[in-house]
Scaffold this motif. Structure first.
Motif, PDB file in Angstrom:
ATOM      1  N   ASP A 102       0.834  -1.244  -0.077  1.00  0.00           N
ATOM      2  CA  ASP A 102       0.012   0.027   0.010  1.00  0.00           C
ATOM      3  C   ASP A 102       0.847   1.058  -0.013  1.00  0.00           C
ATOM      4  O   ASP A 102       0.553   2.152  -0.635  1.00  0.00           O
ATOM      5  CB  ASP A 102      -0.780   0.306   1.247  1.00  0.00           C
ATOM      6  CG  ASP A 102      -1.789  -1.043   0.899  1.00  0.00           C
ATOM      7  OD1 ASP A 102      -2.121  -1.543   0.153  1.00  0.00           O
ATOM      8  OD2 ASP A 102      -2.365  -1.637   2.274  1.00  0.00           O
ATOM      9  N   VAL A 103       1.883   1.418   0.705  1.00  0.00           N
ATOM     10  CA  VAL A 103       2.704   2.596   0.790  1.00  0.00           C
ATOM     11  C   VAL A 103       3.397   2.956  -0.580  1.00  0.00           C
ATOM     12  O   VAL A 103       3.139   4.312  -0.883  1.00  0.00           O
ATOM     13  CB  VAL A 103       4.080   2.225   1.715  1.00  0.00           C
ATOM     14  CG1 VAL A 103       5.080   3.296   1.664  1.00  0.00           C
ATOM     15  CG2 VAL A 103       3.539   1.943   3.150  1.00  0.00           C
ATOM     16  N   PRO A 104       3.624   2.163  -1.414  1.00  0.00           N
ATOM     17  CA  PRO A 104       4.141   2.576  -2.719  1.00  0.00           C
ATOM     18  C   PRO A 104       3.042   3.051  -3.461  1.00  0.00           C
ATOM     19  O   PRO A 104       2.981   4.001  -4.296  1.00  0.00           O
ATOM     20  CB  PRO A 104       4.545   1.409  -3.471  1.00  0.00           C
ATOM     21  CG  PRO A 104       5.303   0.411  -2.240  1.00  0.00           C
ATOM     22  CD  PRO A 104       4.131   0.827  -1.261  1.00  0.00           C
ATOM     23  N   GLY A 105       1.640   2.583  -3.517  1.00  0.00           N
ATOM     24  CA  GLY A 105       0.720   3.162  -4.154  1.00  0.00           C
ATOM     25  C   GLY A 105       0.191   4.383  -3.664  1.00  0.00           C
ATOM     26  O   GLY A 105      -0.140   5.492  -4.446  1.00  0.00           O
ATOM     27  N   ILE A 106       0.073   4.591  -2.163  1.00  0.00           N
ATOM     28  CA  ILE A 106      -0.051   6.033  -1.678  1.00  0.00           C
ATOM     29  C   ILE A 106       0.802   6.799  -2.057  1.00  0.00           C
ATOM     30  O   ILE A 106       0.629   8.108  -2.425  1.00  0.00           O
ATOM     31  CB  ILE A 106      -0.066   5.815  -0.073  1.00  0.00           C
ATOM     32  CG1 ILE A 106      -1.277   4.889   0.358  1.00  0.00           C
ATOM     33  CG2 ILE A 106      -0.264   7.037   0.410  1.00  0.00           C
ATOM     34  CD1 ILE A 106      -1.226   4.767   1.726  1.00  0.00           C
ATOM     35  N   VAL A 107       2.103   6.720  -2.184  1.00  0.00           N
ATOM     36  CA  VAL A 107       3.047   7.480  -2.634  1.00  0.00           C
ATOM     37  C   VAL A 107       2.863   8.074  -4.281  1.00  0.00           C
ATOM     38  O   VAL A 107       2.868   9.369  -4.465  1.00  0.00           O
ATOM     39  CB  VAL A 107       4.394   7.116  -2.354  1.00  0.00           C
ATOM     40  CG1 VAL A 107       5.597   8.064  -2.942  1.00  0.00           C
ATOM     41  CG2 VAL A 107       4.747   7.061  -0.838  1.00  0.00           C
ATOM     42  N   THR A 108       2.580   6.998  -4.882  1.00  0.00           N
ATOM     43  CA  THR A 108       2.437   7.288  -6.279  1.00  0.00           C
ATOM     44  C   THR A 108       1.128   8.053  -6.525  1.00  0.00           C
ATOM     45  O   THR A 108       1.013   8.925  -7.403  1.00  0.00           O
ATOM     46  CB  THR A 108       2.382   5.935  -7.310  1.00  0.00           C
ATOM     47  OG1 THR A 108       3.536   5.203  -6.696  1.00  0.00           O
ATOM     48  CG2 THR A 108       2.261   6.156  -8.548  1.00  0.00           C
ATOM     49  N   ASN A 109       0.352   7.733  -5.639  1.00  0.00           N
ATOM     50  CA  ASN A 109      -0.982   8.557  -5.718  1.00  0.00           C
ATOM     51  C   ASN A 109      -0.971   9.924  -5.544  1.00  0.00           C
ATOM     52  O   ASN A 109      -1.479  10.959  -6.220  1.00  0.00           O
ATOM     53  CB  ASN A 109      -2.328   7.884  -5.051  1.00  0.00           C
ATOM     54  CG  ASN A 109      -3.659   8.246  -5.038  1.00  0.00           C
ATOM     55  OD1 ASN A 109      -3.754   9.025  -6.156  1.00  0.00           O
ATOM     56  ND2 ASN A 109      -4.641   7.995  -4.182  1.00  0.00           N
ATOM     57  N   VAL A 110      -0.331  10.178  -4.379  1.00  0.00           N
ATOM     58  CA  VAL A 110      -0.105  11.520  -3.984  1.00  0.00           C
ATOM     59  C   VAL A 110       0.987  12.348  -5.079  1.00  0.00           C
ATOM     60  O   VAL A 110       0.571  13.359  -5.233  1.00  0.00           O
ATOM     61  CB  VAL A 110       0.681  11.607  -2.397  1.00  0.00           C
ATOM     62  CG1 VAL A 110       1.313  13.005  -2.325  1.00  0.00           C
ATOM     63  CG2 VAL A 110      -0.103  11.275  -1.536  1.00  0.00           C
ATOM     64  N   SER A 111       1.820  11.705  -5.435  1.00  0.00           N
ATOM     65  CA  SER A 111       2.766  12.183  -6.582  1.00  0.00           C
ATOM     66  C   SER A 111       1.860  12.725  -8.012  1.00  0.00           C
ATOM     67  O   SER A 111       2.190  13.575  -8.400  1.00  0.00           O
ATOM     68  CB  SER A 111       3.874  11.231  -7.085  1.00  0.00           C
ATOM     69  OG  SER A 111       4.702  11.677  -8.000  1.00  0.00           O
ATOM     70  N   ASN A 112       0.979  11.832  -8.390  1.00  0.00           N
ATOM     71  CA  ASN A 112       0.098  12.011  -9.468  1.00  0.00           C
ATOM     72  C   ASN A 112      -0.797  13.074  -9.078  1.00  0.00           C
ATOM     73  O   ASN A 112      -0.928  14.081 -10.036  1.00  0.00           O
ATOM     74  CB  ASN A 112      -0.650  10.681  -9.706  1.00  0.00           C
ATOM     75  CG  ASN A 112       0.325   9.608 -10.311  1.00  0.00           C
ATOM     76  OD1 ASN A 112       1.468   9.888 -10.984  1.00  0.00           O
ATOM     77  ND2 ASN A 112      -0.271   8.234 -10.374  1.00  0.00           N
ATOM     78  N   ASN A 113      -1.295  13.260  -7.694  1.00  0.00           N
ATOM     79  CA  ASN A 113      -2.282  14.302  -7.605  1.00  0.00           C
ATOM     80  C   ASN A 113      -1.398  15.829  -7.683  1.00  0.00           C
ATOM     81  O   ASN A 113      -1.938  16.804  -8.027  1.00  0.00           O
ATOM     82  CB  ASN A 113      -2.738  14.083  -6.266  1.00  0.00           C
ATOM     83  CG  ASN A 113      -3.836  13.118  -6.311  1.00  0.00           C
ATOM     84  OD1 ASN A 113      -4.454  12.828  -7.441  1.00  0.00           O
ATOM     85  ND2 ASN A 113      -4.017  12.301  -5.258  1.00  0.00           N
ATOM     86  N   MET A 114      -0.219  15.731  -7.230  1.00  0.00           N
ATOM     87  CA  MET A 114       0.739  16.868  -7.200  1.00  0.00           C
ATOM     88  C   MET A 114       1.067  17.199  -8.626  1.00  0.00           C
ATOM     89  O   MET A 114       1.132  18.202  -8.906  1.00  0.00           O
ATOM     90  CB  MET A 114       1.986  16.563  -6.438  1.00  0.00           C
ATOM     91  CG  MET A 114       1.880  16.374  -4.895  1.00  0.00           C
ATOM     92  SD  MET A 114       3.281  15.963  -3.945  1.00  0.00           S
ATOM     93  CE  MET A 114       4.448  17.446  -4.399  1.00  0.00           C
ATOM     94  N   LYS A 115       1.276  16.073  -9.313  1.00  0.00           N
ATOM     95  CA  LYS A 115       1.599  16.481 -10.701  1.00  0.00           C
ATOM     96  C   LYS A 115       0.295  17.111 -11.574  1.00  0.00           C
ATOM     97  O   LYS A 115       0.497  17.953 -12.259  1.00  0.00           O
ATOM     98  CB  LYS A 115       2.112  15.403 -11.365  1.00  0.00           C
ATOM     99  CG  LYS A 115       2.698  15.545 -12.971  1.00  0.00           C
ATOM    100  CD  LYS A 115       2.899  14.141 -13.652  1.00  0.00           C
ATOM    101  CE  LYS A 115       3.967  13.459 -13.141  1.00  0.00           C
ATOM    102  NZ  LYS A 115       4.488  12.213 -13.897  1.00  0.00           N
ATOM    103  N   GLY A 116      -0.831  16.477 -11.247  1.00  0.00           N
ATOM    104  CA  GLY A 116      -2.100  16.914 -11.899  1.00  0.00           C
ATOM    105  C   GLY A 116      -2.315  18.524 -11.300  1.00  0.00           C
ATOM    106  O   GLY A 116      -2.684  19.339 -12.294  1.00  0.00           O
ATOM    107  N   ALA A 117      -2.049  18.786 -10.109  1.00  0.00           N
ATOM    108  CA  ALA A 117      -2.404  20.233  -9.455  1.00  0.00           C
ATOM    109  C   ALA A 117      -1.414  21.125 -10.220  1.00  0.00           C
ATOM    110  O   ALA A 117      -1.807  22.397 -10.636  1.00  0.00           O
ATOM    111  CB  ALA A 117      -2.537  20.171  -8.036  1.00  0.00           C
TER     112      ALA A 117
END
Length: 418
Positions: A102-117
């Motif tokens: 789960d931790v890698p997925g959470i980090v990737t999800n946060v990174s994608n949200n940051m990139k999109g924003a």
């Protein structure tokens, strides 16, 4: 200075106050300076104190103390066995799955949200604002005289049929969904997000792996663990068995006139026993209710999260608030901004409201009520001095201070009346 000297003279003239202050000072200095060396003894005293309340209840029903001690001690050993060989391995296994999956997925999800924003911000800054201000400037210019067809054809710039027109309004959300700007307009290299994501993911994974493995690199650590495992249960049994003899031995070193010390001790003993017993059942109930609730929603790492939610009640006000962070992060990662996530947030809030307004007042009705500022100050002070045990016993220690403050003026007035 004279006022302080007079106050000290009045206090020191009362032997009851001097005795109480001396006992408190000796206990504080012993724990502060020798706590590391006497850790097994102090831990045994704390555990024996917690178990003694159960033994006293058995004695009130006519059970001999030795029989009650043996029965409670066996239950204590069974609880320790279940904790270390059933609950703890399940927690470790769940933590291992959470860190690896789960931790890698959470980090990737946060990174994608940051990139999109960031891309939306860059699109807004580079496209929308210029178009918006250009329209405002054009609207503010005076109307030009009409041009002839020849002038119009000469001055009209050639338009590329593939050129993207600006958005109709400044707040048109649909106009930039899915838009990806070239690196030259983004102002940052997109690969930097990937590097940050990989670095954070690697670091968090490494921290999780270190948390899952106990370091036994030196023989000293093994000896210390074995010492605790063997000595603490033995010390707990003998402290429970010979409680009265131990108290009588300590009483020989105290003066016979110790009414103030006895008064403070009796009040603190009642309040502490009520607090510890109430907090124990509060942790169990909140843990169980939270586990059932999170399991019903299908949240991952349910056992681990619910355990920390249960333990968070040991830190009033602060613990329950901090536990919103992992609940929100895990819920958003697993469910996104959906109705399930909203209902999960509402369910956890209901648990906290019921705990703070119904469960805690019922279980701790006999415990002393302290002002929230005093509770938070006690947590910060005693937690900084003695770590986990300081946080756990912050309210009983604050109760001790409160009992001393209430008893001190009474004895002072008696001394002045004499």
């Amino acid at each position: 200075m004279d006022l302080i000297k007079d106050w000290l003279k009045r206090q020191l003239s009362n032997p009851q106050i001097v005795l109480l202050a001396s006992v408190l000072l000796v206990v504080f200095l012993t724990i502060f300076f020798l706590g590391g060396f006497l850790a097994p003894v102090l831990a045994s005293v704390v555990i024996a104190y917690l178990l003694d309340g159960i033994i006293i209840r058995f004695q009130k029903h006519g059970v001999p103390r030795l029989v009650a001690v043996c029965g409670v001690f066996v239950l204590f050993l069974l609880s320790v066995f279940l904790l270390f060989f059933v609950v703890f391995p399940s927690l470790v296994s769940e933590l291992d799955k959470f860190v690896r999956n789960d931790v890698p997925g959470i980090v990737t999800n946060v990174s994608n949200n940051m990139k999109g924003a960031y891309q939306k911000y860059e699109y807004f800054r580079n496209k929308r604002l210029p178009d918006f201000f250009s329209k405002q400037l054009q609207a503010s210019k005076p109307a030009n005289p009409p041009k002839t067809n020849t002038e119009s054809s000469i001055s009209r710039p050639l338009m590329n049929t593939n050129e993207i027109q600006g958005p109709r309004s400044l707040l048109d959300e649909a106009s930039f969904n899915g838009v990806s700007l070239p690196p030259s307009e983004q102002g940052a290299d997109p690969s930097s997000y990937e590097r940050i994501t990989n670095a954070v993911e690697t670091e968090l994974t490494e921290i999780g792996r270190r948390a899952l493995t106990f370091s036994i690199s030196s023989l000293k650590n093994v000896v210390v663990y074995m010492l605790y495992l063997v000595l603490v249960p033995v010390l707990v049994f003998f402290i429970l068995k010979d409680k009265q003899a131990i108290l009588n031995w300590f009483a020989k070193f105290l003066p016979s006139e110790r009414a103030l010390t006895r008064q403070v001790w009796e009040e603190v003993n009642i309040q502490t026993s009520n607090y510890v017993r109430g907090k124990f059942w509060e942790v169990i109930i909140v843990w169980g209710v939270t586990y059932i609730t999170l399991e019903a929603f299908g949240l991952r790492a349910t056992l681990l999260v619910s355990l920390f939610v249960g333990l968070s009640v040991l830190v009033p006000y602060v613990g329950a608030t901090l536990m919103y962070i992992p609940i929100v992060i895990l819920g958003y990662y697993q469910f996104g901004m959906s109705s399930t996530f909203v209902w999960l947030f509402i369910a956890y809030s209901i648990i906290q409201v019921l705990d703070g307004n119904v469960l805690a007042p019922v279980l701790l009705s006999e415990a002393t009520s302290l002002h929230p500022i005093a509770i938070i100050a006690a947590i910060l002070l005693f937690g900084g001095l003695w770590g986990f045990w300081g946080v756990f016993f912050a309210i009983p220690l604050a109760t001790l201070v409160n009992s001393i403050i209430k008893a001190w003026p009474m004895e002072r007035n008696k001394a002045l009346q004499r």
